[in-house]
Write a protein that holds these residues in place. Structure first.
Motif, PDB file in Angstrom:
ATOM      1  N   ARG A 215      99.824  11.589  -8.367  1.00  0.00           N
ATOM      2  CA  ARG A 215      99.497  13.017  -8.282  1.00  0.00           C
ATOM      3  C   ARG A 215     100.707  13.873  -8.656  1.00  0.00           C
ATOM      4  O   ARG A 215     100.593  14.875  -9.373  1.00  0.00           O
ATOM      5  CB  ARG A 215      99.012  13.365  -6.876  1.00  0.00           C
ATOM      6  CG  ARG A 215      97.677  12.737  -6.504  1.00  0.00           C
ATOM      7  CD  ARG A 215      97.294  13.064  -5.063  1.00  0.00           C
ATOM      8  NE  ARG A 215      96.066  12.405  -4.679  1.00  0.00           N
ATOM      9  CZ  ARG A 215      94.853  12.924  -4.842  1.00  0.00           C
ATOM     10  NH1 ARG A 215      94.711  14.112  -5.393  1.00  0.00           N
ATOM     11  NH2 ARG A 215      93.776  12.254  -4.467  1.00  0.00           N
ATOM     12  N   ALA A 216     101.887  13.477  -8.156  1.00  0.00           N
ATOM     13  CA  ALA A 216     103.099  14.235  -8.462  1.00  0.00           C
ATOM     14  C   ALA A 216     103.425  14.168  -9.952  1.00  0.00           C
ATOM     15  O   ALA A 216     103.824  15.176 -10.561  1.00  0.00           O
ATOM     16  CB  ALA A 216     104.260  13.710  -7.621  1.00  0.00           C
ATOM     17  N   TRP A 217     103.269  12.992 -10.542  1.00  0.00           N
ATOM     18  CA  TRP A 217     103.551  12.851 -11.966  1.00  0.00           C
ATOM     19  C   TRP A 217     102.523  13.598 -12.813  1.00  0.00           C
ATOM     20  O   TRP A 217     102.874  14.147 -13.869  1.00  0.00           O
ATOM     21  CB  TRP A 217     103.585  11.378 -12.347  1.00  0.00           C
ATOM     22  CG  TRP A 217     104.917  10.748 -12.048  1.00  0.00           C
ATOM     23  CD1 TRP A 217     105.284  10.046 -10.931  1.00  0.00           C
ATOM     24  CD2 TRP A 217     106.076  10.799 -12.874  1.00  0.00           C
ATOM     25  NE1 TRP A 217     106.600   9.651 -11.004  1.00  0.00           N
ATOM     26  CE2 TRP A 217     107.115  10.099 -12.193  1.00  0.00           C
ATOM     27  CE3 TRP A 217     106.355  11.361 -14.116  1.00  0.00           C
ATOM     28  CZ2 TRP A 217     108.392   9.955 -12.734  1.00  0.00           C
ATOM     29  CZ3 TRP A 217     107.626  11.214 -14.650  1.00  0.00           C
ATOM     30  CH2 TRP A 217     108.630  10.521 -13.970  1.00  0.00           C
TER      31      TRP A 217
ATOM     32  N   ALA B  97     101.557  -0.867  -6.785  1.00  0.00           N
ATOM     33  CA  ALA B  97     100.753   0.260  -6.320  1.00  0.00           C
ATOM     34  C   ALA B  97      99.715  -0.274  -5.342  1.00  0.00           C
ATOM     35  O   ALA B  97      99.481  -1.498  -5.268  1.00  0.00           O
ATOM     36  CB  ALA B  97     100.082   0.982  -7.476  1.00  0.00           C
ATOM     37  N   TYR B  98      99.077   0.645  -4.617  1.00  0.00           N
ATOM     38  CA  TYR B  98      98.082   0.213  -3.634  1.00  0.00           C
ATOM     39  C   TYR B  98      96.824  -0.264  -4.348  1.00  0.00           C
ATOM     40  O   TYR B  98      96.274   0.416  -5.229  1.00  0.00           O
ATOM     41  CB  TYR B  98      97.737   1.347  -2.678  1.00  0.00           C
ATOM     42  CG  TYR B  98      96.763   0.925  -1.599  1.00  0.00           C
ATOM     43  CD1 TYR B  98      97.190   0.162  -0.514  1.00  0.00           C
ATOM     44  CD2 TYR B  98      95.417   1.267  -1.675  1.00  0.00           C
ATOM     45  CE1 TYR B  98      96.309  -0.260   0.467  1.00  0.00           C
ATOM     46  CE2 TYR B  98      94.519   0.860  -0.698  1.00  0.00           C
ATOM     47  CZ  TYR B  98      94.976   0.103   0.369  1.00  0.00           C
ATOM     48  OH  TYR B  98      94.090  -0.297   1.335  1.00  0.00           O
TER      49      TYR B  98
ATOM     50  N   ASP C 219      99.784   6.154 -11.386  1.00  0.00           N
ATOM     51  CA  ASP C 219     100.678   5.490 -10.422  1.00  0.00           C
ATOM     52  C   ASP C 219     101.657   4.547 -11.103  1.00  0.00           C
ATOM     53  O   ASP C 219     102.572   4.040 -10.442  1.00  0.00           O
ATOM     54  CB  ASP C 219      99.854   4.715  -9.380  1.00  0.00           C
ATOM     55  CG  ASP C 219      99.140   5.641  -8.402  1.00  0.00           C
ATOM     56  OD1 ASP C 219      99.535   6.811  -8.299  1.00  0.00           O
ATOM     57  OD2 ASP C 219      98.184   5.180  -7.745  1.00  0.00           O
TER      58      ASP C 219
ATOM     59  N   ASN D 210      94.742   5.035  -9.545  1.00  0.00           N
ATOM     60  CA  ASN D 210      95.106   6.079 -10.496  1.00  0.00           C
ATOM     61  C   ASN D 210      96.084   5.490 -11.507  1.00  0.00           C
ATOM     62  O   ASN D 210      97.156   5.013 -11.133  1.00  0.00           O
ATOM     63  CB  ASN D 210      95.753   7.252  -9.736  1.00  0.00           C
ATOM     64  CG  ASN D 210      96.084   8.424 -10.642  1.00  0.00           C
ATOM     65  OD1 ASN D 210      95.966   8.342 -11.865  1.00  0.00           O
ATOM     66  ND2 ASN D 210      96.507   9.520 -10.046  1.00  0.00           N
TER      67      ASN D 210
ATOM     68  N   GLY E 133     104.821   6.040 -10.398  1.00  0.00           N
ATOM     69  CA  GLY E 133     105.168   6.261  -8.993  1.00  0.00           C
ATOM     70  C   GLY E 133     104.029   6.966  -8.289  1.00  0.00           C
ATOM     71  O   GLY E 133     102.908   6.465  -8.265  1.00  0.00           O
ATOM     72  N   ASP E 134     104.294   8.136  -7.710  1.00  0.00           N
ATOM     73  CA  ASP E 134     103.246   8.949  -7.086  1.00  0.00           C
ATOM     74  C   ASP E 134     102.427   9.610  -8.191  1.00  0.00           C
ATOM     75  O   ASP E 134     102.868  10.576  -8.815  1.00  0.00           O
ATOM     76  CB  ASP E 134     103.882  10.002  -6.171  1.00  0.00           C
ATOM     77  CG  ASP E 134     102.847  10.858  -5.434  1.00  0.00           C
ATOM     78  OD1 ASP E 134     101.655  10.813  -5.823  1.00  0.00           O
ATOM     79  OD2 ASP E 134     103.224  11.553  -4.487  1.00  0.00           O
TER      80      ASP E 134
END
Length: 379
Positions: A27-29, A55-56, A21, A18, A24-25
């Motif tokens: 989805r949260a952003w 990131a992963y 990312d 994504n 950071g996270d």
């Protein structure tokens, strides 16, 4: 698709999940950006959000560096918010934050050259704000595949090219180079829908039908007609398309040998509707390949267009001759273990390879990247 990319690309290439990312996270952003009411607030948030370094990575199954230097970045921002066939949410839609994240990553790493693809309805000022005041934009063109030698394909797209002013010099107008390429392509023999079928052999047809049957093994109402494996509704729609074609005035018809129809749409309609035709009868170009799609029938050839033919129409070198002419390794559509329809749907979100390569290549040929401020943040 991530697994397919991991197999296709060089082993040292990262495949992340994504673009959000970068903050950071992801989805949260994404949720945080969507809570902002105006475009200006979202841009302000992007400008002040810190960029993370890792990131992963799907390809390597571990945390990998997000912030790596490169001479150029190329991206296609999600288009649903701006497309005529999309949700038309514009700047209030959920696809704006990924564009801002792309801009944030490019800014953070001071990437010298950036290329962007989207539908022609995307406002250019949105791109300028997403990438910041350090970037100039010498190229902004609405291009069709016909501009680069593929009049048999429909895919009008906006291509924008940006350069970082403190590291990159534009010594020739890339728009002139694009115009010259278009001029050269007009001198070539016209590529028609029927042209795509010329190189395919019986072996290619059998390979495609076998994979199509594997994808439809459990489908109800399955039947075979000619060299194919169709649902009864698709054959009914094919006949309805032919009836519609014959009802056209003679001067409104293209050659029946170039007639390709999309049986994901219903040309017969209902008692109160004329139905919806997606075909090449008037345009002499394939029906636009969409993410939610069905088969494409070449009625006079008594078969559907093969996956390798549809990929060829989007500029992928799926035949030895195309590979030889372009100098690009031959592309195999059945290499990845994807289902038949996953492979077909992937074209619905795809760049046109020749279109993207010509646009971004023209930009890069017209730029000279200097050394000032052009550093690898990992060093």
């Amino acid at each position: 698709m991530q697994a397919a990319l991991s197999r296709r690309l060089p082993a040292n290439t990262h495949v992340f999940d994504n673009i959000m990312d970068i903050f950071g996270d992801g989805r949260a952003w994404q949720a945080a950006f969507m809570q902002k009411g105006s475009f200006a607030e979202k841009v302000h948030m992007k400008n002040h959000a810190p960029c993370v370094r890792e990131a992963y990575c799907v390809a390597h199954r571990q945390m990998c560096p997000l912030q790596t230097f490169c001479s150029a970045r190329v991206g296609g921002t999600p288009c649903q918010d701006f497309s005529m066939s999309g949700n038309r949410l514009g700047l209030a839609g959920p696809q704006l934050p990924p564009l801002l994240a792309f801009g944030a990553k490019t800014e953070a790493l001071r990437t010298p050259v950036v290329g962007l693809e989207c539908v022609s309805e995307l406002p250019t000022h949105v791109v300028h704000d997403a990438f910041g005041r350090n970037y100039d934009w010498p190229m902004a063109n609405n291009l069709r595949p016909s501009n680069v030698g593929f009049p048999c394909t429909n895919r009008l797209r906006l291509y924008m090219g940006g350069v970082r002013a403190d590291t990159t010099t534009v010594f020739f107008d890339p728009n002139h180079l694009l115009d010259y390429t278009h001029h050269l392509c007009q001198r070539e023999p016209e590529l028609r829908p029927r042209s795509l079928l010329v190189l395919s052999t019986d072996e290619h047809v059998q390979e495609d039908v076998w994979n199509l049957k594997a994808a439809r093994r459990a489908s109800p109402n399955l039947c075979s007609e000619g060299a194919g494996c169709y649902l009864r509704a698709e054959l009914q729609r094919g006949r309805a398309y032919w009836e519609r074609y014959e009802s056209l005035p003679p001067d409104a018809r293209r050659s029946p040998w170039d007639l390709v129809v999309h049986v994901g749409d219903n040309p017969a309609g209902t008692a109160t509707s004329k139905g919806w035709c997606t075909w090449s009868a008037k345009s002499n170009a394939l029906p636009t390949i969409r993410r939610r799609t069905g088969l494409y029938l070449a009625l006079c050839h008594n078969r559907h267009l093969l996956l390798r033919e549809l990929f060829l129409s989007m500029g992928y070198p799926t035949y030895p001759l195309a590979s030889q002419v372009t100098g690009v390794p031959q592309y195999s559509v059945f290499l990845d273990g994807l289902t038949y329809f996953d492979s077909l749907r992937s074209l619905g979100n795809s760049f046109h390879v020749a279109q993207a390569g010509t646009a971004i290549g023209s930009l890069m040929l017209c730029c000279q990247i200097g050394q000032r401020n052009c550093v690898d943040p990992g060093r």
